[in-house]
Design a protein around this motif. Structure first.
Motif, PDB file in Angstrom:
ATOM      1  N   ARG A  67     -18.074  -3.521 -18.823  1.00 44.87           N
ATOM      2  CA  ARG A  67     -17.995  -4.029 -19.428  1.00 44.87           C
ATOM      3  C   ARG A  67     -18.832  -2.706 -20.478  1.00 44.87           C
ATOM      4  NH1 ARG A  67     -20.328  -9.747 -22.954  1.00 44.87           N
ATOM      5  NH2 ARG A  67     -20.290  -8.536 -24.500  1.00 44.87           N
ATOM      6  N   SER A 100     -25.626 -20.819 -23.419  1.00 47.95           N
ATOM      7  CA  SER A 100     -25.886 -18.484 -23.947  1.00 47.95           C
ATOM      8  C   SER A 100     -25.699 -18.580 -24.944  1.00 47.95           C
ATOM      9  CB  SER A 100     -25.507 -17.890 -22.690  1.00 47.95           C
ATOM     10  OG  SER A 100     -25.480 -16.722 -23.021  1.00 47.95           O
ATOM     11  N   GLU A 147     -24.994 -15.318 -26.742  1.00 41.97           N
ATOM     12  CA  GLU A 147     -24.039 -13.799 -26.470  1.00 41.97           C
ATOM     13  C   GLU A 147     -22.659 -14.932 -26.184  1.00 41.97           C
ATOM     14  OE1 GLU A 147     -27.415 -14.204 -25.701  1.00 41.97           O
ATOM     15  OE2 GLU A 147     -28.043 -12.665 -26.678  1.00 41.97           O
ATOM     16  N   VAL A 148     -22.623 -15.702 -24.840  1.00 46.12           N
ATOM     17  CA  VAL A 148     -21.184 -15.757 -24.632  1.00 46.12           C
ATOM     18  C   VAL A 148     -20.749 -17.399 -25.010  1.00 46.12           C
ATOM     19  CG1 VAL A 148     -20.057 -17.291 -22.213  1.00 46.12           C
ATOM     20  CG2 VAL A 148     -21.958 -15.685 -22.321  1.00 46.12           C
ATOM     21  N   ILE A 149     -21.575 -17.959 -26.062  1.00 46.90           N
ATOM     22  CA  ILE A 149     -20.631 -18.512 -26.859  1.00 46.90           C
ATOM     23  C   ILE A 149     -19.525 -18.131 -28.305  1.00 46.90           C
ATOM     24  CG2 ILE A 149     -20.792 -20.847 -28.580  1.00 46.90           C
ATOM     25  CD1 ILE A 149     -23.147 -21.905 -26.428  1.00 46.90           C
ATOM     26  N   PHE A 150     -21.000 -17.179 -28.236  1.00 45.40           N
ATOM     27  CA  PHE A 150     -20.211 -16.594 -29.780  1.00 45.40           C
ATOM     28  C   PHE A 150     -19.663 -15.096 -29.442  1.00 45.40           C
ATOM     29  CE2 PHE A 150     -23.804 -19.346 -31.491  1.00 45.40           C
ATOM     30  CZ  PHE A 150     -22.937 -19.976 -32.136  1.00 45.40           C
ATOM     31  N   ASP A 151     -18.994 -15.121 -28.299  1.00 43.83           N
ATOM     32  CA  ASP A 151     -18.745 -13.487 -27.695  1.00 43.83           C
ATOM     33  C   ASP A 151     -19.550 -12.607 -28.123  1.00 43.83           C
ATOM     34  OD1 ASP A 151     -16.976 -12.280 -26.185  1.00 43.83           O
ATOM     35  OD2 ASP A 151     -15.546 -12.535 -28.131  1.00 43.83           O
ATOM     36  N   ALA A 152     -20.752 -12.232 -28.560  1.00 46.52           N
ATOM     37  CA  ALA A 152     -22.167 -10.892 -28.921  1.00 46.52           C
ATOM     38  C   ALA A 152     -21.563 -10.409 -28.147  1.00 46.52           C
ATOM     39  CB  ALA A 152     -22.991 -12.208 -29.574  1.00 46.52           C
ATOM     40  N   PRO A 160     -23.351  -6.257 -27.893  1.00 51.09           N
ATOM     41  CA  PRO A 160     -25.179  -5.587 -28.106  1.00 51.09           C
ATOM     42  C   PRO A 160     -25.103  -5.730 -29.805  1.00 51.09           C
ATOM     43  CG  PRO A 160     -23.904  -4.278 -27.406  1.00 51.09           C
ATOM     44  CD  PRO A 160     -22.689  -4.998 -27.530  1.00 51.09           C
ATOM     45  N   GLY A 161     -26.385  -5.879 -30.015  1.00 49.82           N
ATOM     46  CA  GLY A 161     -27.335  -5.694 -30.878  1.00 49.82           C
ATOM     47  C   GLY A 161     -27.044  -6.111 -32.484  1.00 49.82           C
ATOM     48  N   GLU A 162     -26.193  -7.760 -31.729  1.00 45.44           N
ATOM     49  CA  GLU A 162     -25.764  -8.795 -33.013  1.00 45.44           C
ATOM     50  C   GLU A 162     -26.955 -10.058 -32.373  1.00 45.44           C
ATOM     51  OE1 GLU A 162     -21.347  -9.746 -32.200  1.00 45.44           O
ATOM     52  OE2 GLU A 162     -20.830  -7.854 -32.522  1.00 45.44           O
ATOM     53  N   LEU A 163     -27.009  -9.876 -31.924  1.00 48.18           N
ATOM     54  CA  LEU A 163     -28.104 -11.717 -32.226  1.00 48.18           C
ATOM     55  C   LEU A 163     -29.415 -11.168 -31.931  1.00 48.18           C
ATOM     56  CD1 LEU A 163     -25.263 -14.096 -30.350  1.00 48.18           C
ATOM     57  CD2 LEU A 163     -25.433 -13.180 -33.031  1.00 48.18           C
ATOM     58  N   GLY A 220     -17.164 -27.509 -24.546  1.00 49.77           N
ATOM     59  CA  GLY A 220     -17.373 -26.305 -24.540  1.00 49.77           C
ATOM     60  C   GLY A 220     -16.484 -26.202 -26.419  1.00 49.77           C
ATOM     61  N   LEU A 255     -18.173 -26.722 -30.078  1.00 53.85           N
ATOM     62  CA  LEU A 255     -19.585 -26.288 -31.066  1.00 53.85           C
ATOM     63  C   LEU A 255     -18.813 -26.958 -32.735  1.00 53.85           C
ATOM     64  CD1 LEU A 255     -21.221 -24.065 -31.431  1.00 53.85           C
ATOM     65  CD2 LEU A 255     -19.739 -22.769 -32.920  1.00 53.85           C
ATOM     66  N   GLY A 297     -16.321 -15.450 -33.197  1.00 50.37           N
ATOM     67  CA  GLY A 297     -17.324 -15.059 -31.480  1.00 50.37           C
ATOM     68  C   GLY A 297     -16.809 -16.525 -30.942  1.00 50.37           C
ATOM     69  N   PHE A 343     -14.743 -16.945 -27.953  1.00 51.60           N
ATOM     70  CA  PHE A 343     -15.010 -18.144 -27.041  1.00 51.60           C
ATOM     71  C   PHE A 343     -14.368 -18.857 -26.057  1.00 51.60           C
ATOM     72  CE2 PHE A 343     -16.892 -21.609 -25.852  1.00 51.60           C
ATOM     73  CZ  PHE A 343     -17.019 -20.992 -23.835  1.00 51.60           C
ATOM     74  N   LEU A 354     -13.424 -19.370 -22.670  1.00 51.59           N
ATOM     75  CA  LEU A 354     -13.523 -21.475 -21.908  1.00 51.59           C
ATOM     76  C   LEU A 354     -12.415 -21.759 -21.212  1.00 51.59           C
ATOM     77  CD1 LEU A 354     -15.023 -23.385 -22.613  1.00 51.59           C
ATOM     78  CD2 LEU A 354     -13.773 -23.946 -24.583  1.00 51.59           C
ATOM     79  N   SER A 380     -31.736  -8.023 -29.598  1.00 54.90           N
ATOM     80  CA  SER A 380     -30.451  -8.049 -29.685  1.00 54.90           C
ATOM     81  C   SER A 380     -29.588  -7.638 -28.377  1.00 54.90           C
ATOM     82  CB  SER A 380     -30.178  -7.769 -30.890  1.00 54.90           C
ATOM     83  OG  SER A 380     -30.160  -6.367 -31.258  1.00 54.90           O
ATOM     84  N   GLU A 411     -27.535 -13.096 -19.968  1.00 49.19           N
ATOM     85  CA  GLU A 411     -26.172 -12.988 -19.310  1.00 49.19           C
ATOM     86  C   GLU A 411     -25.308 -12.089 -19.264  1.00 49.19           C
ATOM     87  OE1 GLU A 411     -27.896 -14.785 -21.847  1.00 49.19           O
ATOM     88  OE2 GLU A 411     -27.924 -17.102 -21.228  1.00 49.19           O
TER      89      GLU A 411
END
Lengths: 216, 216, 216, 216
Positions: C19, C50, C52-57, C59-62, C195, C197, D11, D15, D20, D47, D52
């Motif tokens: 990554r 997580s 970042e995982v759920i929203f596929d975010a 670096p710097g986004e959340l 999984g 939302l 996002g 996922f 998923l 952020s 993870e």
């Protein structure tokens, strides 16, 4: 220098190329002779309520003080720093303006914060302390049963203009000049939605909208 | 009501018939959504220096504070009433403006009064007390031998803009946002005679005139 | 150093080789310019949820706060230490985020402990004290006759998200920005099993599942 | 619902469609059996520092607490609400994690605010009160003559990780488990610019970068 907001640079270019050429002589004259406005306007910082725009004023016409909610404090020669009083002193005693207009407006954020009793936003609680001045304006102005909040706020905003006019009269230099007819105080109210202007009728105590015909 | 200054009624009629029609939708939208300006301007009450005119700004663009000599005090959460600080708190924390511009100008009457050490005009000595704030700005700015007073005053006026910018940084909410690049502070200076605009270059500490080419 | 969990070292190697190469420039930029996320997420410590995982975010986004049961306390400027409030102050006033999302989830252990009225696990009864905050959220949410416990827990978990959103509005700096449309608050709920939302619809007060089509 | 941030919906769609499907069985199993992570990570809200992501962790692997500056308070069974302690109690006594990792990072805004002695941003001074916890961490860590501020901050950030590890040991349940070899505490540090990871060597007290070879 490149970080200066583009919209301001672009706006200045418009001013410079379009308006300035027709007013260049006036600016130069005002520079050489000094300003001599006959009218002071006390307005709000609100971005929708520019006195020069609403009154289509040219350079040198309006001496303009703008603060949150167009408030005027009571005269207090207590040795403290008073920004509004300094501007009044300058306008009345140095420039000898003939009119002071307090210009209120609809949807005033400062008055809304006062009504909502917003909690302090900073350790200084600057908005809260400033709007405490509004308390005397708001006395006796209560929301009627089933009165819409917007209508109540309008009444408060207009009461604020009247209170500022009242407080202006606590300044000896203003009081004495008004008494001799050398200085006139006026209240006005700008309706943002329609771009309407209302003027305080001192006799009735009501704000009356300036219609096209009347304005003519 | 008839006592309301004729020039203002006439000016409003011009606004109402010429400018308002093209901006009516914008005013209505600003009324419904509330103002959301990205720029705050701290300017002087001087009748020759209207920010909306100089920057050709439309409704909703500039949140404008105007006081004598465009001064900003040092941050002081002392429980007292601070009008400038209230406007700053509103602009930065409520409106979340992205830019604050301190706009100085030539032939500033407040600064002239400071230099001339004008005697108190009233028992409150409001101008004198207000302009005491200018003392730190004036420190180290001395009139050179044979320097024309006009040139000295220009240097003082520009030093005042810099001092206001410096004092803005004493506000924690401003300091931290500037540090993070979320808020930018700018200095500008309006030359009344020519209608010229200069912008402070933070690197050199000099004001540089915005030329037609640059502004483009 | 060899005691550092192998799974973490192995995971870092994956990050480092897979990554990071595609995001190296972004990390460096974020290091030099500082973070500037527009979204804060308040989530649970739960290992299955997580943000970042759920929203596929990336670096710097959340900007992410995680505590037990994604709780937000009521605003209390009482001089005590408040970790959630510190993170909110940083997000809202320093980072000027535009959105705050409270992310609840299914099978929340903290809420289960609250329902089961678990006895203190330590003299500090830290979980018990912490989950007392949940009491106002749980008021009026009672298990219906024959309602499966899982369904009741879901209702509680979603009530918790709503209560956290409600409590966010007790913070003056948040309240005022939400009122002006400068900051938006959102509720979301992660269904661990599928999984899935769901997002809170403020009008109906219901959580509605984000379907593939909708998300598109 | 349409106001939910588009970037999050987008996002989630990624996922939902990409990650998923490969982890659906794992999520369902974690839902039915409950979470059983072996590792707790205490990280910062920043952020740029998602545990993870950095450890490429899948669902159920990391129990994650995130607050400003990854701080752990001293054990205090005083009846007050302690969010970090609640999460620790849950991780150690309910989940019986085997490792607790304190994950610090470069360019930490909370630590920078501590060093800059930022004035209170709100009446609650939440950041200031929260970062007071950092004082013991900072004791004895002074900026050396001519030491660049960035280097000094790195030393402070790493001292913060060590202090959090030290404070963890004041919790009886942690102290006793560490003494029996049932629980291990680890320090780590993420270098945002390079995406580098360093791990605390307890013997030397130094953070050592995890190289590709070592990580293998």
């Amino acid at each position: 220098m490149t970080s200066f907001p583009h919209s301001l640079l672009s706006g200045y270019r418009s001013f410079n190329s379009q308006r300035l050429p027709t007013e260049q002589a006036r600016y130069r004259e005002l520079s050489e002779r000094g300003q001599a406005p006959e009218i002071m306007v006390i307005g709000c910082c609100d971005s929708r309520v520019s006195p020069e725009v609403i009154f289509d004023a040219g350079p040198g016409e309006l001496f303009v003080l703008r603060n949150v909610a167009n408030l005027v404090p009571v005269y207090a020669p207590d040795g403290a720093v008073h920004g509004v009083s300094a501007a009044l002193e300058y306008a009345v005693q140095v420039l000898r303006v003939k009119h002071i207009v307090v210009l209120g407006h609809a949807q005033c954020g400062g008055i809304r914060a006062f009504v909502d009793k917003t909690e302090p936003l900073s350790p200084g609680d600057f908005i809260g302390k400033w709007m405490q001045m509004f308390e005397t304006a708001a006395q006796g102005v209560d929301q009627a049963p089933q009165e819409p909040i917007s209508q109540f706020l309008t009444r408060l905003e207009q009461a604020g203009v009247k209170r500022s006019l009242h407080n202006l009269m606590t300044f000896p230099c203003i009081n004495v000049l008004v008494g001799r007819g050398k200085l006139q105080l006026h209240g006005a109210y700008f309706g943002v939605a329609e771009g309407s202007l209302s003027v305080l009728d001192h006799d009735s105590g009501e704000f009356r909208e300036v219609t096209e015909a009347f304005a003519g």
